[in-house]
Design an enzyme around this catalytic site. Structure first.
Site, short mmCIF file in Angstrom:
data_model
loop_
_atom_site.label_atom_id
_atom_site.label_comp_id
_atom_site.label_asym_id
_atom_site.label_seq_id
_atom_site.Cartn_x
_atom_site.Cartn_y
_atom_site.Cartn_z
N ASP A 37 16.35 12.35 -7.87
CA ASP A 37 15.56 12.78 -6.71
C ASP A 37 16.47 12.89 -5.48
O ASP A 37 17.09 11.92 -5.08
CB ASP A 37 14.45 11.74 -6.45
CG ASP A 37 13.56 12.13 -5.29
OD1 ASP A 37 12.47 12.68 -5.53
OD2 ASP A 37 13.95 11.87 -4.12
N TYR A 42 18.66 14.65 3.01
CA TYR A 42 19.60 13.59 2.62
C TYR A 42 21.06 14.02 2.80
O TYR A 42 21.95 13.19 2.78
CB TYR A 42 19.40 13.18 1.15
CG TYR A 42 18.04 12.63 0.81
CD1 TYR A 42 17.08 12.36 1.79
CD2 TYR A 42 17.69 12.39 -0.52
CE1 TYR A 42 15.83 11.86 1.45
CE2 TYR A 42 16.44 11.88 -0.86
CZ TYR A 42 15.51 11.63 0.13
OH TYR A 42 14.28 11.15 -0.22
N LYS A 67 13.64 18.39 -1.92
CA LYS A 67 12.51 18.49 -0.98
C LYS A 67 12.91 19.37 0.20
O LYS A 67 14.04 19.31 0.68
CB LYS A 67 12.12 17.09 -0.47
CG LYS A 67 11.94 16.07 -1.57
CD LYS A 67 11.60 14.69 -1.01
CE LYS A 67 11.84 13.62 -2.05
NZ LYS A 67 13.26 13.26 -2.20
N HIS A 100 8.63 18.05 1.96
CA HIS A 100 9.01 16.66 2.27
C HIS A 100 8.00 15.96 3.18
O HIS A 100 7.66 14.79 2.98
CB HIS A 100 10.40 16.66 2.92
CG HIS A 100 11.14 15.38 2.75
ND1 HIS A 100 12.52 15.31 2.74
CD2 HIS A 100 10.72 14.10 2.59
CE1 HIS A 100 12.90 14.05 2.57
NE2 HIS A 100 11.83 13.30 2.49
#
Length: 270
Positions: A37, A42, A67, A100
């Site tokens: 994931d 990120y 996401k 997200h």
């Protein structure tokens, strides 16, 4: 049912960057994880992709999630952002693409970005689509707009201090798989006396007990871990069977304690 789509446990990669995330993903795949994931926010998609490419595990055996950040929801920007993610990851599709966060203050109408997300699915950029951090009302709205019928999961914060029971029950009643992030409450569960007691009875760790409790609710868990020993323990947690009494004792820890609560978050269900 959506439940069969996502592997029961995955590796979360939030806050992991560069070599750290490469090592984490590499060891997880070697140990048997098949669910990774990541997310645009990120800033580690390229490193995650490299670890996947360098792994001996074939790409078609890995369930890869990314996401789409809330500033890329408008118009064709959503699809363009997903194409950028695929390029960074070095893959031609992901297995699951999530929104997200819902668009803050409904700046972008849900009918627009859920529709575009489904268009991405139709184009083959992702096999499945889903949502993350959506409330009960937002889940219902998302499921009701064109393309929403293809949503398979709502990824939300779930751990012993935030059972998120109303939202979990609602999603499951709608046939959605719930994916629980931060299942270890960013390490807080390790110091919890109740979890320690139960862990001692089973000869396991408090972290494993917390994961077993989340998994017992038919929630997919995606703990983040950089150490192979912890990753192995997290996998083994799925085999722990908690008694009804133990589950009740953990249920009692629920304090509505939310960790992921940015200023653009929706009005949460109490």
């Amino acid at each position: 049912m959506a439940q069969a789509i996502l592997p029961r446990i995955g590796l979360g990669t939030f806050r992991l960057k560069e070599q750290e995330v490469i090592d984490s993903v590499s060891s997880a795949l070697e140990l048997g994880y098949r669910h990774i994931d990541t997310a645009q926010m990120y800033d580690n998609e390229a490193a995650v992709g490299r670890a996947i490419r360098d792994s001996a595990v074939p790409r078609d055996e890995i369930f890869l999630t990314t996401k789409i950040w809330y500033d890329r929801l408008k118009g064709d920007d959503l699809i363009q952002s997903l194409e950028e993610s695929l390029e960074k990851l070095g893959v031609d599709h992901v297995d699951l693409a999530l929104i997200h966060w819902p668009s803050p203050n409904d700046e972008v109408p849900m009918t627009e970005y859920i529709g575009k997300l489904n268009e991405a699915r139709e184009k083959g950029l992702t096999k499945h689509i889903g949502i993350s951090n959506f409330t009960i009302a937002q889940v219902d709205e998302a499921l009701g707009v064109p393309g929403g019928e293809y949503i398979v999961t709502n990824q939300i914060e779930v751990h012993p201090y935030l059972a998120n029971r109303k939202l979990v029950d609602h999603c499951q009643s709608k046939g959605l798989q719930v994916t629980g992030y931060m299942p270890l409450a960013v390490g807080k569960v390790m110091k919890e006396p109740v979890l320690q007691e139960i862990a001692n009875e089973h000869g396991v760790t408090p972290a494993q007990v917390a994961l077993a409790w989340v998994a017992a609710r038919d929630i997919v868990v995606i703990p983040s871990s950089t150490r192979p020993a912890h990753q192995r323990a997290n996998l083994a947690a799925l085999d722990i069977e908690l008694s009804a009494d133990e589950i009740a004792r953990i249920d009692a820890l629920d304090a509505g304690e939310r960790i992921a609560n940015p200023d653009f978050a929706p009005a949460w269900d109490e």
